[in-house]
Design an enzyme around this catalytic site. Sequence first.
Site, PDB file in Angstrom:
ATOM      1  N   SER A 126     -15.207  76.851 -51.830  1.00  0.00           N
ATOM      2  CA  SER A 126     -15.169  78.180 -51.222  1.00  0.00           C
ATOM      3  C   SER A 126     -15.652  79.207 -52.239  1.00  0.00           C
ATOM      4  O   SER A 126     -15.679  78.941 -53.451  1.00  0.00           O
ATOM      5  CB  SER A 126     -13.736  78.515 -50.801  1.00  0.00           C
ATOM      6  OG  SER A 126     -13.584  79.883 -50.460  1.00  0.00           O
ATOM      7  N   TYR A 161      -4.535  79.143 -50.735  1.00  0.00           N
ATOM      8  CA  TYR A 161      -5.913  78.762 -50.420  1.00  0.00           C
ATOM      9  C   TYR A 161      -6.800  78.835 -51.664  1.00  0.00           C
ATOM     10  O   TYR A 161      -7.563  77.914 -51.959  1.00  0.00           O
ATOM     11  CB  TYR A 161      -6.465  79.682 -49.329  1.00  0.00           C
ATOM     12  CG  TYR A 161      -7.845  79.331 -48.853  1.00  0.00           C
ATOM     13  CD1 TYR A 161      -8.034  78.329 -47.900  1.00  0.00           C
ATOM     14  CD2 TYR A 161      -8.962  79.995 -49.346  1.00  0.00           C
ATOM     15  CE1 TYR A 161      -9.313  77.997 -47.458  1.00  0.00           C
ATOM     16  CE2 TYR A 161     -10.229  79.677 -48.906  1.00  0.00           C
ATOM     17  CZ  TYR A 161     -10.404  78.678 -47.965  1.00  0.00           C
ATOM     18  OH  TYR A 161     -11.670  78.356 -47.530  1.00  0.00           O
TER      19      TYR A 161
END
Length: 261
Positions: free
Chosen positions: A153, A166
């Site tokens: 990410s 996350y």
Amino acid sequence: MTDTLPTAYTHELFGLDGQLAVVTGASQGIGLAIAEALAAAGADIIGVSYDIPAGESAVRTAVEDRGRTFTPIRADFADRAAVTALAADLAGREVDILVNNGGTIRRTPAAVHSDEDFDHVMDVNLRTTFVLSREIGRAMVERGHGKIVNTASLLSFQGGINVPGYTSSKSAVAGLTKALANEWAAKGVNVNAVAPGYVATANTKDLRQDTDRSQEILDRIPAGRWAEASDIAGAVLFLCSRAADYIHGAVLPVDGGWLAR
């Protein structure tokens, strides 16, 4: 030199004829687009998701319309026993390509981010990626070939806001990608990752519906738009192909230029 490469040459570089690919999180969004792209290149697909139907589905249609076989498997990545069983099953299927795309996110400020949310995100995003990579990767090493592509990410590089679990998981996925590449590159197995930017999927629905926040994001992206799932799928196809045979341990941003700002 001709302006375009011969079709046979491009197919040699990017074709996946006869290969078997596992795509997790395949029922929608980025995972569906990846399954479709790999099938279009010639791969048969095993699609894994916690809610993937045994019968008709969008991903089955996308794969079978391209003349490839599709096998759905349901698995809850928050269930450690289920992940262990899934990994053992897949390790025995002579998988050529593993795309660890399944993931989740929990959005709460760090001061109130619960242990349960943190553990859940780490199990789904990181532990499952490791267990599947370890078991399927071991079989790839024994055969002397294979491609593993993880989904990192932008938050593998940045801290983010209100997503401590996350960000931790995706930073770790980037590190895991490099660690596995160091061990397996000389054994014929490529381990790389894509790092998607802001993609128009269910995970970003709340952000896109927040007019001010969405505009802030768009103002930062040089490309001037949110990514489509197909943008990520193209990068994954490249990393799964022969064209990427000498790429190991890369974390490839697919972000419209976000990190270049």
